[in-house]
Design a protein around this motif. Structure first.
Motif, PDB file in Angstrom:
ATOM      1  N   ASP A 624     117.705  42.115  10.205  1.00  0.00           N
ATOM      2  CA  ASP A 624     117.389  41.963  11.708  1.00  0.00           C
ATOM      3  C   ASP A 624     116.174  41.336  12.444  1.00  0.00           C
ATOM      4  O   ASP A 624     116.316  41.595  13.660  1.00  0.00           O
ATOM      5  CB  ASP A 624     116.841  43.280  11.254  1.00  0.00           C
ATOM      6  N   GLU A 656     124.918  42.601  14.437  1.00  0.00           N
ATOM      7  CA  GLU A 656     124.916  43.247  14.664  1.00  0.00           C
ATOM      8  C   GLU A 656     125.250  43.009  16.391  1.00  0.00           C
ATOM      9  O   GLU A 656     125.507  43.442  17.641  1.00  0.00           O
ATOM     10  CB  GLU A 656     123.858  44.756  15.023  1.00  0.00           C
ATOM     11  N   GLY A 674     128.986  45.219   9.895  1.00  0.00           N
ATOM     12  CA  GLY A 674     127.959  45.478   9.988  1.00  0.00           C
ATOM     13  C   GLY A 674     129.081  46.263  11.390  1.00  0.00           C
ATOM     14  O   GLY A 674     129.471  45.993  11.949  1.00  0.00           O
ATOM     15  N   TYR A 675     127.911  46.658  12.370  1.00  0.00           N
ATOM     16  CA  TYR A 675     127.504  47.319  13.361  1.00  0.00           C
ATOM     17  C   TYR A 675     128.742  46.256  14.493  1.00  0.00           C
ATOM     18  O   TYR A 675     129.498  46.747  15.458  1.00  0.00           O
ATOM     19  CB  TYR A 675     127.425  48.190  14.523  1.00  0.00           C
ATOM     20  N   PHE A 676     128.316  44.966  14.371  1.00  0.00           N
ATOM     21  CA  PHE A 676     129.550  44.760  15.628  1.00  0.00           C
ATOM     22  C   PHE A 676     130.896  44.595  15.286  1.00  0.00           C
ATOM     23  O   PHE A 676     131.589  43.761  15.823  1.00  0.00           O
ATOM     24  CB  PHE A 676     128.379  42.993  14.867  1.00  0.00           C
ATOM     25  N   LYS A 679     131.908  50.066  13.121  1.00  0.00           N
ATOM     26  CA  LYS A 679     131.203  51.380  11.981  1.00  0.00           C
ATOM     27  C   LYS A 679     132.081  52.299  11.426  1.00  0.00           C
ATOM     28  O   LYS A 679     133.080  51.794  11.070  1.00  0.00           O
ATOM     29  CB  LYS A 679     130.689  52.209  13.148  1.00  0.00           C
TER      30      LYS A 679
END
Length: 704
Positions: A624, A656, A674-676, A679
């Motif tokens: 992050d 992300e 990851g969400y990139f 999900k």
């Protein structure tokens, strides 16, 4: 007149006398055996076993006196021996009685009266025997009764001792002596007063007393007084010391903790109810302090239960010393009954409670809690080692936080748990918010037990991109709980609870089994993906973990080399032989092991060198901040470099953005999730990824 088979031995050298006496006695119903002289009488005595002997004084050989003397020694003092003589001088009669004669008959004999004379002697003899038997029975009864018995007159003099007081410990009571020679004055007064009441009311009087013989020996006695006549009473004393000690022991077992000697939970609740009732009539407050020793379980496990017991004893002693209210609270010495008072109890395990009554201010309870906390954190000397314990304290107040004992204790416990959650070694008051949280937690736990049975869990899968191939080759398995009333509940809420109550073991087995079954369904459709399943520290400590995993793989047919087990650093913090054996066993079956959340715990290079792990996952917290924070980026570089040097692959999670993905590829990560990319999705949607264009180093397609 009846004789009931009474046997008489008659000895007389005069044949006429023998005959006439025999006829008279037999007509009266007696059984008669005759002897002609003294020697024959002695011989027949042992053969015929008579009930009475009649002896003529003048006989050839042994005379009547000699036979009487012999028979008295043989037959005892009660046996009736009657001398028949023509001599009527007093000296002869005295001589006969000296030798043991019971009675005598003077010649000439009145044959009409002789049967009545003998019958009278028989009755007297039988009455004597009955009395003797009654005395024997009475003596046996006296000896069997565990009491000392004596007769006491109104002047306090012991008339007779019926049952020897030696059976009553430490007492000496003698016939003819004043009772004051055996007892103190106040106890003698009790005896005399009880005797007066017993005679007046014609009933048994009862009282108890105790005698202290020395500092270590106090005996307890129970006395009963029974009226004999206007001057005498029968006194019975029983030593009840053993009974009193047993009652005291039972009381202590029922109301006191055997280890620390403190009042136990049962005693605490009774005292708390009593104090609540009393406080309700005053203007004061009442506080309950609920104490728990932080880290005691670890000490108990590491040093053994015996050491743990000594630790609890030391803690109890220190708590008692720290509870002197006069040391830190002011009170009015003129009204001592209203001074603050603290009562300590151990209610179980390492949990203690304090009833703090007569409080003027709420702050007084907090002052005591802080004093206890500061005192308890000083090192304990156990087995020549310094052991440090801290204490979390919860405080509930009456009447603010509850109107009854059960509610106050529950709320104090809730406050203590809040103190632990706030970092331990602190004090917290109860609030309604904490109760709502506790109730929610309880409902969640009850629902968690039901969820497995009613199939409320389901799995989702987050794809992991393999950078080398540009394709999704694995997925991380994630559990979800769809509560029938609360809706979707986050794993962050229910997984820690499952770890605490042990449900994580069956839940973990369900996750692995379900994931393997669904992965086999994918394979039947041509979708071949590895699955990564998370293990909690509690699962990893399960001695049946390896057996359970292999059974599920065999049951579902899923290949071991397609399974990755993700273990957090916390599970490996106390790396030991069992930990190593578990990992080696998993790796021996071609099951890969991934170290999850690396860098967020107590990382140790030592276990990285020795444990057979395959992959390290970089935690989302570093990803992050990596684009803005140079330190986070430096940590990621170090983790990747270290992993490569040790032969591990690296997975970064929490991607992300494309910038994060590109940088991690450049740094050398082997796989990304990851969400990139996606999900977590259901099992049915996994197939869609196999139809998407695979990823290249210059093209990233964001799949939703």
């Amino acid at each position: 007149m009846t004789t009931d088979c009474f046997n008489i031995l008659l000895a007389d050298d005069d044949a006429t006398i023998r005959y006439l006496m025999q006829i008279a006695l037999e007509q009266a119903g007696f059984n008669v055996t005759v002897a002609q002289n003294g020697d024959e009488a002695i011989r027949l005595f042992s053969v015929s076993q008579p009930d009475m002997v009649l002896l003529d004084v003048d006989m050839p050989g042994k005379n009547g006196y000699e036979v009487c003397s012999y028979l008295r020694k043989k037959a005892g003092s009660e046996f009736p021996i009657v001398m028949v003589t023509g001599m009527d001088d007093v000296r002869s009669i005295d001589h006969a009685f000296d030798l043991g004669a019971t009675d005598f008959i003077v010649k000439p004999i009145n044959w009409n009266l002789i049967p009545y004379h003998i019958l009278y002697l028989k009755r007297a003899y039988l009455n004597l025997i009955d009395l003797k038997h009654a005395n024997v029975r009475s003596r046996a009864i006296f000896n069997a009764i565990p009491d000392a018995m004596f007769i006491l007159n109104t002047d306090g003099v012991v008339i007779e001792v019926l049952s020897h007081p030696s059976k009553i410990s430490c007492l000496t009571i003698n016939t003819g002596k004043k009772l004051s020679q055996s007892f103190p004055k106040h106890i003698v007064k009790k005896y005399l007063n009880a005797g007066i009441l017993a005679r007046k009311q014609q009933k048994i009087e009862h009282f108890e007393f105790q005698l202290k013989f020395d500092a270590q020996n106090t005996r307890y006695y129970e006395c009963r007084i029974v009226t004999i006549d206007s001057n005498e009473t029968l006194c019975l004393i029983q030593d009840t010391t053993d009974h009193v000690n047993s009652e005291n022991k039972i009381y202590r077992l029922a109301y006191f903790d055997a280890l620390t000697g403190l009042p136990n939970r049962h005693s605490f609740m009774k005292r708390l109810k009593r104090e609540i009732t009393r406080t309700s009539f005053t203007s004061h407050k009442l506080a309950i302090l609920f104490l728990d020793l932080d880290g005691f379980k670890c000490i108990n496990d590491a040093m053994g239960h015996n050491t743990g017991d000594r630790m609890l004893q030391s803690a109890a002693s220190r708590l008692q010393q720290s509870m002197r209210t006069s040391d830190f609270l002011a009170f009015n010495p003129q009204n001592d009954t209203n001074k603050p008072k603290a009562e300590l109890a151990r209610i179980g395990g390492d949990e203690f409670t304090i009833i703090f009554s007569n409080l003027e201010r709420t702050e007084d309870a907090l002052a005591m809690a802080h004093r206890i906390r500061e005192t308890m954190q000083q090192p304990f000397q156990i087995d020549n080692r310094d052991v440090v314990l801290t204490t979390s304290v919860g405080i509930a107040l009456y009447p603010d936080d509850g109107a009854d004992a059960e509610t106050l204790l529950k709320h104090a416990d809730t406050a203590m748990n809040h103190a632990k959650n706030e970092g331990r070694n602190n004090c917290q008051f109860y609030s309604s918010t904490l109760t709502r949280q506790a109730e929610k937690r309880l409902n969640l736990e009850n629902g968690l037990r039901r969820a497995l049975i009613q199939n409320e869990f389901h799995l989702v899968y987050q794809p992991q991109l393999d950078i080398a191939s540009g394709q999704f080759e694995s997925v991380e398995v994630l559990i979800r709980w769809q509560h029938p009333k609360e809706g979707l509940i986050s794993p962050a809420d229910f997984i820690p609870l499952a770890e605490e109550n042990g449900l994580i073991i069956p839940i973990g087995e369900w996750v692995l089994r379900t994931a393997c079954i669904e992965a086999m369904k994918w394979q039947s459709k041509g979708i071949d993906l590895r699955i990564s399943v998370n293990l909690s520290p509690m699962q990893f400590k399960n001695p049946d973990l390896v057996k359970s995993v292999l059974n599920i793989l065999a049951e579902t047919g899923f290949s071991p080399n397609q399974l990755v087990l993700e273990i957090t650093e916390s599970a490996l913090m106390n790396c030991n032989r069992e930990t190593l054996n578990t990992l080696v066993a998993l790796r021996s079956h071609n099951i890969e092991v991934s170290l999850d959340d690396f860098g967020t715990g107590y990382s140790s290079m030592n276990y990285l060198m020795h444990l057979p792990i395959n992959n390290i996952k970089v935690d989302k917290i570093f990803v992050d901040r990596m684009l803005e924070d140079e330190k986070s980026l430096a940590i990621i570089r170090s983790i990747i470099s270290l992993s490569k040097n040790l032969g591990f692959t690296v997975t970064a999670e929490g991607i992300e953005s494309s910038e994060q993905a590109d940088l991690l590829k450049t740094l050398g990560c082997d796989s990304l999730q990851g969400y990139f990319y996606s999900k977590p999705v259901s099992s049915e949607k996994i197939g869609a990824f196999s139809k998407k264009q695979h990823y290249t180093e210059t093209e990233i397609t964001h799949i939703f």
